[in-house]
Design an enzyme around this catalytic site. Structure first.
Site, PDB file in Angstrom:
ATOM      1  CG  ASP A  72      -6.220  -3.019   3.199  1.00  0.00           C
ATOM      2  OD1 ASP A  72      -5.148  -2.747   3.760  1.00  0.00           O
ATOM      3  OD2 ASP A  72      -6.829  -2.221   2.454  1.00  0.00           O
ATOM      4  N   GLY A  73      -4.706  -4.621   6.236  1.00  0.00           N
ATOM      5  CA  GLY A  73      -4.534  -4.035   7.560  1.00  0.00           C
ATOM      6  C   GLY A  73      -3.745  -4.934   8.500  1.00  0.00           C
TER       7      GLY A  73
ATOM      8  CG  MET B 100      -8.233   6.894   2.868  1.00  0.00           C
ATOM      9  SD  MET B 100      -7.384   6.873   4.448  1.00  0.00           S
ATOM     10  CE  MET B 100      -6.484   5.328   4.292  1.00  0.00           C
TER      11      MET B 100
ATOM     12  CG  ASP C  20      -5.069   2.157   1.075  1.00  0.00           C
ATOM     13  OD1 ASP C  20      -6.034   1.388   0.896  1.00  0.00           O
ATOM     14  OD2 ASP C  20      -3.976   1.791   1.549  1.00  0.00           O
TER      15      ASP C  20
ATOM     16  CB  SER D   6      -0.883   0.026   1.245  1.00  0.00           C
ATOM     17  OG  SER D   6      -1.407   1.339   1.396  1.00  0.00           O
TER      18      SER D   6
ATOM     19  CG  MET E  99     -11.519  -3.229   5.441  1.00  0.00           C
ATOM     20  SD  MET E  99     -10.095  -2.739   4.446  1.00  0.00           S
ATOM     21  CE  MET E  99      -9.096  -1.836   5.645  1.00  0.00           C
TER      22      MET E  99
ATOM     23  CG  HIS F 226      -3.872  -1.749  -1.610  1.00  0.00           C
ATOM     24  ND1 HIS F 226      -4.987  -2.489  -1.937  1.00  0.00           N
ATOM     25  CD2 HIS F 226      -4.233  -0.994  -0.553  1.00  0.00           C
ATOM     26  CE1 HIS F 226      -5.981  -2.198  -1.104  1.00  0.00           C
ATOM     27  NE2 HIS F 226      -5.544  -1.284  -0.251  1.00  0.00           N
TER      28      HIS F 226
ATOM     29  CG  MET G 126     -11.176   2.993   2.525  1.00  0.00           C
ATOM     30  SD  MET G 126      -9.580   2.926   3.353  1.00  0.00           S
ATOM     31  CE  MET G 126      -8.509   3.037   1.928  1.00  0.00           C
TER      32      MET G 126
ATOM     33  CG  PHE H 105      -5.513   6.394  10.456  1.00  0.00           C
ATOM     34  CD1 PHE H 105      -5.028   7.665  10.143  1.00  0.00           C
ATOM     35  CD2 PHE H 105      -6.789   6.273  10.972  1.00  0.00           C
ATOM     36  CE1 PHE H 105      -5.811   8.792  10.368  1.00  0.00           C
ATOM     37  CE2 PHE H 105      -7.576   7.402  11.201  1.00  0.00           C
ATOM     38  CZ  PHE H 105      -7.091   8.664  10.893  1.00  0.00           C
TER      39      PHE H 105
ATOM     40  CG  HIS I 200      -9.256  -0.068  -0.228  1.00  0.00           C
ATOM     41  ND1 HIS I 200      -8.624  -0.288   0.976  1.00  0.00           N
ATOM     42  CD2 HIS I 200     -10.594  -0.120   0.042  1.00  0.00           C
ATOM     43  CE1 HIS I 200      -9.535  -0.453   1.922  1.00  0.00           C
ATOM     44  NE2 HIS I 200     -10.737  -0.347   1.378  1.00  0.00           N
TER      45      HIS I 200
HETATM   46  C1  DX5 Z   1      -6.213   1.167   5.805  1.00  0.00           C
HETATM   47  C2  DX5 Z   1      -5.715   0.917   4.395  1.00  0.00           C
HETATM   48  C3  DX5 Z   1      -4.612  -0.084   4.307  1.00  0.00           C
HETATM   49  C4  DX5 Z   1      -3.394   0.315   5.019  1.00  0.00           C
HETATM   50  C5  DX5 Z   1      -2.629  -0.907   5.449  1.00  0.00           C
HETATM   51  O1  DX5 Z   1      -7.256   2.054   5.758  1.00  0.00           O
HETATM   52  O2  DX5 Z   1      -6.761   0.440   3.585  1.00  0.00           O
HETATM   53  O3  DX5 Z   1      -4.316  -0.416   2.975  1.00  0.00           O
HETATM   54  O4  DX5 Z   1      -2.574   1.149   4.283  1.00  0.00           O
HETATM   55  O5  DX5 Z   1      -1.580  -0.464   6.216  1.00  0.00           O
HETATM   56  P1  DX5 Z   1      -0.732  -1.391   7.162  1.00  0.00           P
HETATM   57  O6  DX5 Z   1      -0.225  -2.519   6.323  1.00  0.00           O
HETATM   58  O7  DX5 Z   1       0.324  -0.474   7.644  1.00  0.00           O
HETATM   59  O8  DX5 Z   1      -1.657  -1.880   8.235  1.00  0.00           O
HETATM   60 ZN    ZN Z   2      -6.432  -0.494   1.478  1.00  0.00          ZN
END
Ligand code: DX5
Ligand code: ZN
Length: 230
Positions: free
Chosen positions: A176-177, A41, A39, A12, A141, A37, A72, A147, A70
């Site tokens: 993811d996460g 937001m 993200d 990511s 997730m 990936h 969000m 974050f 992704h």
């Molecule tokens: C969270 C994101 C993830 C995040 C994963 O909202 O969707 O993709 O960047 O981060 P790590 O691997 O640091 O948990």
């Molecule tokens: Zn993500």
């Protein structure tokens, strides 16, 4: 994009240097990333704000593998064509982002992309049961989105339920996460095949010193080698 269930590592870029995305993407791909990936937001669906379609379109020029976006954000539908125009391969929307995920997934495919659906930790596997025929990827997730660098929440029972529900259909299960060499074997054993990792890939490295990216990717891969997928 051909389908297979081999384990893929998707760094990511939320954990990359925000002033240097092009070089970060090239560096992490050169170090062995399978997908990139991205993200997105909106400061509304999640309490953080990243970037939108023009930035994602600029990232595309650097992505040689698969651009996995992704979202969000809520709403999703007004932005689908912009993400197709940006060169997105897989566009994932949250099932919690609105009442009409079925229509959203149809629209993503109609725009020429693979369609993904993401589930927050509090959302059960059954929320996607009637969406699977429109879905190419289910993103589970394992943190509350918003974050990087958060602690892994164990969702292995949900992953197993999804794996059983999916059966032989060509649908990826993405996690993811909080993915690290410690948590990756748990989710792969439960049936996941795409591992998103931000902090666990980017920690210790930089575009000037990208070797740690490769070491981190190889450490995640090694942790799941020999782990039988469900
Ligand atoms: C969270 C994101 C993830 C995040 C994963 O909202 O969707 O993709 O960047 O981060 P790590 O691997 O640091 O948990
Ligand atoms: Zn993500």
């Amino acid at each position: 994009m051909s389908f297979d269930r081999s384990v893929k590592i998707a760094p990511s870029i939320l954990s990359a240097d925000f002033a240097d995305f092009g070089r970060e993407i090239r560096a992490v791909e050169a170090q062995g990333a399978d997908w990139i990936h991205v993200d997105v937001m909106d400061g509304h669906f999640v309490p953080n704000l990243t970037f939108g379609p023009p930035a994602v379109k600029a990232f595309r020029k650097h992505v040689k593998t698969v651009m996995d976006v992704h979202l969000m954000i809520a709403p999703v539908d007004p932005y689908i064509d912009a993400y197709a125009d940006a060169g997105t391969d897989i566009l994932t929307a949250h099932v919690e982002a609105g009442p009409h995920t079925h229509r959203t997934l149809q629209a993503i495919r109609a725009a020429g992309m693979k369609a993904g659906v993401a589930l927050n930790p509090g959302t059960p596997a059954q929320a996607v049961e009637h969406l699977l025929d429109l879905t190419d990827l289910v993103c589970v997730m394992t943190v509350n989105p918003g974050f990087g660098g958060q602690k892994f929440i164990d969702m292995t029972d949900k992953i197993r339920a999804l794996r059983a529900m999916i059966g032989d259909r060509p649908i990826h299960i993405e996690i993811d996460g909080g993915v690290t060499p410690d948590t990756a074997p748990l989710v792969v054993e439960a049936g996941a095949d795409v591992l998103v990792a931000g902090s666990a890939v980017f920690r210790g490295g930089s575009v000037e010193n990208p070797a740690p990216y490769g070491e981190n990717i190889r450490a995640i891969r090694a942790s799941v080698a020999g782990t039988a997928a469900a």
